[in-house]
Design an enzyme around this catalytic site. Structure first.
Site, PDB file in Angstrom:
ATOM      1  N   SER A  24      -8.270  -1.717  -1.833  1.00 55.00           N
ATOM      2  CA  SER A  24      -9.683  -1.935  -2.100  1.00 55.00           C
ATOM      3  C   SER A  24     -10.037  -3.391  -2.390  1.00 55.00           C
ATOM      4  CB  SER A  24     -10.159  -1.046  -3.260  1.00 55.00           C
ATOM      5  OG  SER A  24     -11.352  -1.514  -3.799  1.00 55.00           O
ATOM      6  N   TYR A  54      -7.864  -9.457  -2.500  1.00 54.78           N
ATOM      7  CA  TYR A  54      -7.036  -8.467  -1.800  1.00 54.78           C
ATOM      8  C   TYR A  54      -6.489  -9.054  -0.494  1.00 54.78           C
ATOM      9  CZ  TYR A  54      -5.878  -4.225   0.845  1.00 54.78           C
ATOM     10  OH  TYR A  54      -5.244  -3.275   1.606  1.00 54.78           O
ATOM     11  N   SER A  98      -6.343  -5.371   7.782  1.00 50.67           N
ATOM     12  CA  SER A  98      -7.290  -6.086   8.645  1.00 50.67           C
ATOM     13  C   SER A  98      -8.087  -7.121   7.849  1.00 50.67           C
ATOM     14  CB  SER A  98      -8.253  -5.093   9.298  1.00 50.67           C
ATOM     15  OG  SER A  98      -8.947  -4.377   8.304  1.00 50.67           O
ATOM     16  N   THR A 140      -2.625   4.956  -8.458  1.00 46.47           N
ATOM     17  CA  THR A 140      -3.731   5.528  -7.665  1.00 46.47           C
ATOM     18  C   THR A 140      -3.242   6.718  -6.832  1.00 46.47           C
ATOM     19  OG1 THR A 140      -3.314   4.000  -5.817  1.00 46.47           O
ATOM     20  CG2 THR A 140      -4.934   3.302  -7.465  1.00 46.47           C
ATOM     21  N   GLY A 141      -2.006   7.113  -7.053  1.00 46.94           N
ATOM     22  CA  GLY A 141      -1.458   8.262  -6.327  1.00 46.94           C
ATOM     23  C   GLY A 141      -1.313   9.451  -7.273  1.00 46.94           C
ATOM     24  N   ASP A 185       7.634   1.262 -11.060  1.00 49.74           N
ATOM     25  CA  ASP A 185       6.648   0.249 -10.669  1.00 49.74           C
ATOM     26  C   ASP A 185       7.357  -0.863  -9.904  1.00 49.74           C
ATOM     27  OD1 ASP A 185       4.737  -1.949 -10.799  1.00 49.74           O
ATOM     28  OD2 ASP A 185       3.684  -0.661 -12.239  1.00 49.74           O
ATOM     29  N   ASP A 234     -17.033  -7.867   2.130  1.00 50.05           N
ATOM     30  CA  ASP A 234     -16.889  -7.029   3.328  1.00 50.05           C
ATOM     31  C   ASP A 234     -17.108  -7.838   4.596  1.00 50.05           C
ATOM     32  OD1 ASP A 234     -16.170  -4.563   2.484  1.00 50.05           O
ATOM     33  OD2 ASP A 234     -18.194  -3.698   2.521  1.00 50.05           O
TER      34      ASP A 234
HETATM   35  P1  NAD Z   1      -3.272   4.793  -2.083  1.00 50.69           P
HETATM   36  O1  NAD Z   1      -3.926   4.173  -3.273  1.00 50.69           O
HETATM   37  O2  NAD Z   1      -3.606   6.198  -1.761  1.00 50.69           O
HETATM   38  O3  NAD Z   1      -1.705   4.629  -2.147  1.00 50.69           O
HETATM   39  C1  NAD Z   1      -1.062   3.569  -2.772  1.00 50.69           C
HETATM   40  C2  NAD Z   1       0.059   4.150  -3.615  1.00 50.69           C
HETATM   41  O4  NAD Z   1       0.823   3.078  -4.193  1.00 50.69           O
HETATM   42  C3  NAD Z   1      -0.434   4.994  -4.777  1.00 50.69           C
HETATM   43  O5  NAD Z   1       0.256   6.221  -4.808  1.00 50.69           O
HETATM   44  C4  NAD Z   1      -0.131   4.159  -6.011  1.00 50.69           C
HETATM   45  O6  NAD Z   1       0.101   4.939  -7.160  1.00 50.69           O
HETATM   46  C5  NAD Z   1       1.070   3.378  -5.562  1.00 50.69           C
HETATM   47  N1  NAD Z   1       1.247   2.095  -6.251  1.00 50.69           N
HETATM   48  C6  NAD Z   1       0.323   1.120  -6.418  1.00 50.69           C
HETATM   49  N2  NAD Z   1       0.850   0.092  -7.099  1.00 50.69           N
HETATM   50  C7  NAD Z   1       2.139   0.425  -7.353  1.00 50.69           C
HETATM   51  C8  NAD Z   1       3.199  -0.219  -8.029  1.00 50.69           C
HETATM   52  N3  NAD Z   1       3.010  -1.413  -8.599  1.00 50.69           N
HETATM   53  N4  NAD Z   1       4.381   0.396  -8.112  1.00 50.69           N
HETATM   54  C9  NAD Z   1       4.579   1.626  -7.547  1.00 50.69           C
HETATM   55  N5  NAD Z   1       3.600   2.292  -6.910  1.00 50.69           N
HETATM   56  C10 NAD Z   1       2.405   1.688  -6.815  1.00 50.69           C
HETATM   57  O7  NAD Z   1      -3.666   3.835  -0.852  1.00 50.69           O
HETATM   58  P2  NAD Z   1      -3.362   3.982   0.696  1.00 50.69           P
HETATM   59  O8  NAD Z   1      -4.659   4.018   1.377  1.00 50.69           O
HETATM   60  O9  NAD Z   1      -2.384   5.036   0.936  1.00 50.69           O
HETATM   61  O10 NAD Z   1      -2.722   2.559   1.001  1.00 50.69           O
HETATM   62  C11 NAD Z   1      -1.344   2.366   1.238  1.00 50.69           C
HETATM   63  C12 NAD Z   1      -1.134   0.918   1.644  1.00 50.69           C
HETATM   64  O11 NAD Z   1      -1.898   0.610   2.806  1.00 50.69           O
HETATM   65  C13 NAD Z   1      -1.556  -0.109   0.610  1.00 50.69           C
HETATM   66  O12 NAD Z   1      -0.640  -1.171   0.653  1.00 50.69           O
HETATM   67  C14 NAD Z   1      -2.907  -0.573   1.095  1.00 50.69           C
HETATM   68  O13 NAD Z   1      -3.216  -1.873   0.635  1.00 50.69           O
HETATM   69  C15 NAD Z   1      -2.681  -0.549   2.589  1.00 50.69           C
HETATM   70  N6  NAD Z   1      -3.885  -0.440   3.391  1.00 50.69           N
HETATM   71  C16 NAD Z   1      -4.608   0.721   3.397  1.00 50.69           C
HETATM   72  C17 NAD Z   1      -5.746   0.809   4.206  1.00 50.69           C
HETATM   73  C18 NAD Z   1      -6.550   2.075   4.272  1.00 50.69           C
HETATM   74  O14 NAD Z   1      -7.512   2.099   5.029  1.00 50.69           O
HETATM   75  N7  NAD Z   1      -6.212   3.122   3.532  1.00 50.69           N
HETATM   76  C19 NAD Z   1      -6.167  -0.295   4.970  1.00 50.69           C
HETATM   77  C20 NAD Z   1      -5.406  -1.462   4.926  1.00 50.69           C
HETATM   78  C21 NAD Z   1      -4.262  -1.512   4.161  1.00 50.69           C
END
Ligand code: NAD
Length: 344
Positions: A101, A164, A141, A49-50, A76, A302
């Protein structure tokens, strides 16, 4: 110690950080700040997702010398060997890699578990094996589940509402047990609706803020799930970056093996957020015609209201959020206007 002081100390005594999920929203902001502080940074991502363009954005935002301190591993975290190789000679891990998500996890719990639980266990185990000094990770959260209490206090969670949330809760259980069994120092950060530059506005699982901003800038419909009175503690990215760095370097032994609310400590409804973004964009871009929002069903999984008590992070980590929602929103909008409008 204050964040500014910590930054000065890091500059004069650089450390080696591993940021997993570095091509994502939060991860790319972390590497940008760390590299600007002249830290040595290893990034790991599988691009699920990056995006490479997030890394390109970072490269273009910092000095050449600072970028030369960055090395990238495409891999990974569900592969243990990858975790083992990437944690060699690392001082601090900031584990962000996970599939975010709530709806995505309801659609496919197995793939969420693979990154968020198996991957997490691989990372924390590899970090321990390689004697990494500190392991900081992204919790959420969502672990508060159906708890109605406001504001949310770390010790009182409810029944979980999504796969999740289960994955993030399991991370916290492993953190606790790794401290008890191995004395391994990890710290969890329960992020509350993070927003800011480089957050992905596209795709079915995009977060509300970038999705709305992008839709408004592109003249598309904006949807509100439910009646719009759902509220959240929207947290600007700079606050989250600060919390990660504070957790990464703290020497306070009281702080270890705990999960911390990582938020601004405010609360805003979706209706008010919609109005704030619309007004601000219309002020900045008078030619923009933004339609009224379209209301649709509430989303499964939610929680209705979310608002964090951030006292624990303030007391034990020295966390002091620098941006409230309004301040963060203005910085974010400026970035999205430039990025989305600028790319046309
Ligand atoms: P994002 O999807 O932009 O970033 C996640 C990154 O992790 C992506 O670049 C993806 O390619 C990489 N990734 C996923 N699975 C992987 C794997 N198995 N191996 C290597 N890379 C992997 O999401 P974000 O918003 O930047 O979230 C970052 C972290 O924060 C996550 O753990 C998410 O659950 C947590 N989080 C985010 C929020 C928010 O509001 N954005 C809220 C609560 C928790």
């Amino acid at each position: 110690m204050k964040f500014n002081k910590i930054k000065e100390e890091l500059k004069s005594n650089p450390k080696t950080w591993l940021v997993t999920g570095c091509a994502g929203f939060i991860g790319s902001n972390l590497i940008e700040t760390l590299l600007k502080l002249n830290q040595k940074v290893v990034g790991l991502d599988n691009f699920s997702t990056g995006y490479q363009y997030n890394l390109d954005h970072v490269e273009n935002s910092i000095l050449k010398d600072q970028w030369s301190n960055f090395s990238f591993i495409k891999g990974d975290i569900s592969d243990y060997e990858t975790c083992l190789n990437s944690t060699k000679n690392v001082d601090i891990v900031l584990n962000q890699a996970a599939l975010g998500s709530v709806p995505r996890s309801i659609d496919n719990p197995v793939i969420s578990n693979n990154s968020n639980v198996t991957g997490f266990l691989n990372m924390i185990t590899a970090a321990k094996e390689n004697s990494v000094k500190r392991f900081v990770y992204a919790s959420s959260s969502s672990v508060y589940g159906d708890s109605q209490e406001l504001p949310k206090v770390e010790t009182r969670t409810g029944n979980l509402l999504s796969p999740y949330a289960v994955t993030k809760y399991v991370n916290e259980l492993y953190m606790d047990v790794f401290y008890k069994c191995y004395g391994f120092e990890s710290i969890g950060l329960r992020y509350f609706n993070v927003f800011g530059k480089r957050q992905d506005p596209n795709g079915a699982y995009a977060a509300v803020m970038p999705k709305w901003i992008s839709a408004m800038l592109n003249g598309e419909d904006v949807y509100i799930n439910g009646d719009g009175e759902t509220s959240r503690d929207f947290t600007y990215i700079d606050n989250v970056v600060q919390a990660n760095i504070m957790a990464g370097v703290t020497t306070n032994t009281e702080a270890f093996a705990k999960a911390y609310n990582t938020a601004a400590g405010g609360r805003e409804t979706l209706n008010n957020l919609f109005a704030a973004i619309k007004n601000s964009l219309e002020e900045n871009l008078p030619e923009l015609k933004i339609k009224d929002a379209i209301y649709r069903d509430f989303r499964a999984g939610d929680i209705r209201h979310s608002n964090a008590n951030i006292d624990q992070a303030k007391t034990l980590l020295g966390y002091e959020p620098t941006h409230n929602l309004e301040e963060g929103l203005q910085e974010s909008l400026a970035w999205y206007i430039n990025d989305i409008k600028g790319s046309k």
